[in-house]
Write an enzyme that holds these catalytic residues in place. Sequence first.
Site, PDB file in Angstrom:
ATOM      1  N   HIS A   1      -6.454  -0.280 -21.238  1.00 47.56           N
ATOM      2  CA  HIS A   1      -5.515  -0.377 -20.113  1.00 47.56           C
ATOM      3  C   HIS A   1      -4.225   0.367 -20.490  1.00 47.56           C
ATOM      4  O   HIS A   1      -3.807   0.345 -21.641  1.00 47.56           O
ATOM      5  CB  HIS A   1      -5.226  -1.851 -19.812  1.00 47.56           C
ATOM      6  CG  HIS A   1      -4.479  -2.038 -18.527  1.00 47.56           C
ATOM      7  ND1 HIS A   1      -3.125  -1.833 -18.434  1.00 47.56           N
ATOM      8  CD2 HIS A   1      -4.896  -2.390 -17.288  1.00 47.56           C
ATOM      9  CE1 HIS A   1      -2.752  -2.062 -17.176  1.00 47.56           C
ATOM     10  NE2 HIS A   1      -3.808  -2.400 -16.461  1.00 47.56           N
TER      11      HIS A   1
ATOM     12  N   GLU B   1      -6.810   4.703 -13.237  1.00 46.15           N
ATOM     13  CA  GLU B   1      -5.565   4.030 -12.876  1.00 46.15           C
ATOM     14  C   GLU B   1      -4.393   4.946 -13.185  1.00 46.15           C
ATOM     15  O   GLU B   1      -3.930   4.991 -14.340  1.00 46.15           O
ATOM     16  CB  GLU B   1      -5.409   2.739 -13.685  1.00 46.15           C
ATOM     17  CG  GLU B   1      -6.529   1.741 -13.491  1.00 46.15           C
ATOM     18  CD  GLU B   1      -6.060   0.338 -13.787  1.00 46.15           C
ATOM     19  OE1 GLU B   1      -6.089  -0.478 -12.869  1.00 46.15           O
ATOM     20  OE2 GLU B   1      -5.643   0.063 -14.924  1.00 46.15           O
TER      21      GLU B   1
ATOM     22  N   ASN C   1      -7.272  -8.299 -12.685  1.00 50.51           N
ATOM     23  CA  ASN C   1      -6.657  -8.370 -14.016  1.00 50.51           C
ATOM     24  C   ASN C   1      -5.425  -9.257 -13.902  1.00 50.51           C
ATOM     25  O   ASN C   1      -4.409  -8.844 -13.341  1.00 50.51           O
ATOM     26  CB  ASN C   1      -6.286  -6.944 -14.461  1.00 50.51           C
ATOM     27  CG  ASN C   1      -5.513  -6.937 -15.768  1.00 50.51           C
ATOM     28  OD1 ASN C   1      -5.427  -7.953 -16.454  1.00 50.51           O
ATOM     29  ND2 ASN C   1      -4.957  -5.786 -16.114  1.00 50.51           N
TER      30      ASN C   1
ATOM     31  N   GLY D   1       1.495  -1.417 -10.678  1.00 48.83           N
ATOM     32  CA  GLY D   1       2.572  -2.392 -10.519  1.00 48.83           C
ATOM     33  C   GLY D   1       3.809  -1.819  -9.851  1.00 48.83           C
ATOM     34  O   GLY D   1       4.867  -2.439  -9.855  1.00 48.83           O
TER      35      GLY D   1
HETATM   36  C1  PEP Z   1      -3.729  -3.041 -13.312  1.00 44.09           C
HETATM   37  O1  PEP Z   1      -3.037  -3.714 -14.026  1.00 44.09           O
HETATM   38  O2  PEP Z   1      -4.811  -2.622 -13.729  1.00 44.09           O
HETATM   39  C2  PEP Z   1      -3.241  -2.749 -11.968  1.00 44.09           C
HETATM   40  C3  PEP Z   1      -3.907  -1.858 -11.262  1.00 44.09           C
HETATM   41  O3  PEP Z   1      -2.135  -3.417 -11.533  1.00 44.09           O
HETATM   42  P1  PEP Z   1      -1.519  -3.404 -10.028  1.00 44.09           P
HETATM   43  O4  PEP Z   1      -2.663  -3.638  -9.087  1.00 44.09           O
HETATM   44  O5  PEP Z   1      -0.531  -4.510 -10.018  1.00 44.09           O
HETATM   45  O6  PEP Z   1      -0.919  -2.059  -9.829  1.00 44.09           O
END
Ligand code: PEP
Length: 249
Positions: free
Chosen positions: A97, A166, A11, A172
């Site tokens: 998301h 997630e 992403n 992040g």
């Molecule tokens: C995301 O934006 O779906 C994500 C998992 O970001 P990161 O890998 O940067 O934590």
Amino acid sequence: MTSRTPLIAGNWKLHNTIAQSVTLATALRAELDGTSGVEIAVAPVATALHPVASALEGSPIALAAQNTHWESRGAFTGELGPALLADVGCRYVIVGHSERRQLFGETEEGVRKKVRAVQAAGLVPIVCVGETLAQREEDATLGIVLGQVDAALAGNDASRLVIAYEPVWAIGTGKTASPADAQAVHAAIRGRLSAVIGELAQRLQILYGGSVKAENARDLLSQPDIDGALVGGASLEAKSFTSIVRAAL
Ligand code: PEP
């Protein structure tokens, strides 16, 4: 690793000009052409979808969109719909998301409508679910996550989608759920899907997302119900994304 083919999806969020996106896609292609045994996708910014589609044509890397409206046409200034995303060559659309839920007021009902619209256009939704830190600390993780799954699936075809678990606190931040904690949530999600679609749930890919990097990918991906990763930051460099793809093999 399970018998399901893993999916590693990048992403790219609000990063990269068209030229930078094409450069990254071209570098990924150079590394990953000929790769089998893993499905791969990247989600560039909307303005780069078409040029990246051209750069990836004939490669094993599929195109994904980061968002969509649930309507495909009409008076919806500023929106893109699933039919246009299919037209530009997308195979996947990320839906719900946590950044969209938290920053742009995405609702459960909106997610449900988007899942339906994406499927109707022949595309595969990657439906994101996950708890906040406060919810985890209150021991509410499974209730929140399964509630989000239920809401996204209500009245939709639960056999044609990808779920991405997630944890919001891991996105992040550099913090990652432990492989065991992530596996527990993934197993619960698969259990919920089984209650709806039975054995077909064994075929669905449930991805983990949240600070996945080359260093932690293998441990996460070796869990029985973790079938791939949705990767933000580490997908912005060809080397780190490629290492995560290879960790899935
Ligand atoms: C995301 O934006 O779906 C994500 C998992 O970001 P990161 O890998 O940067 O934590």
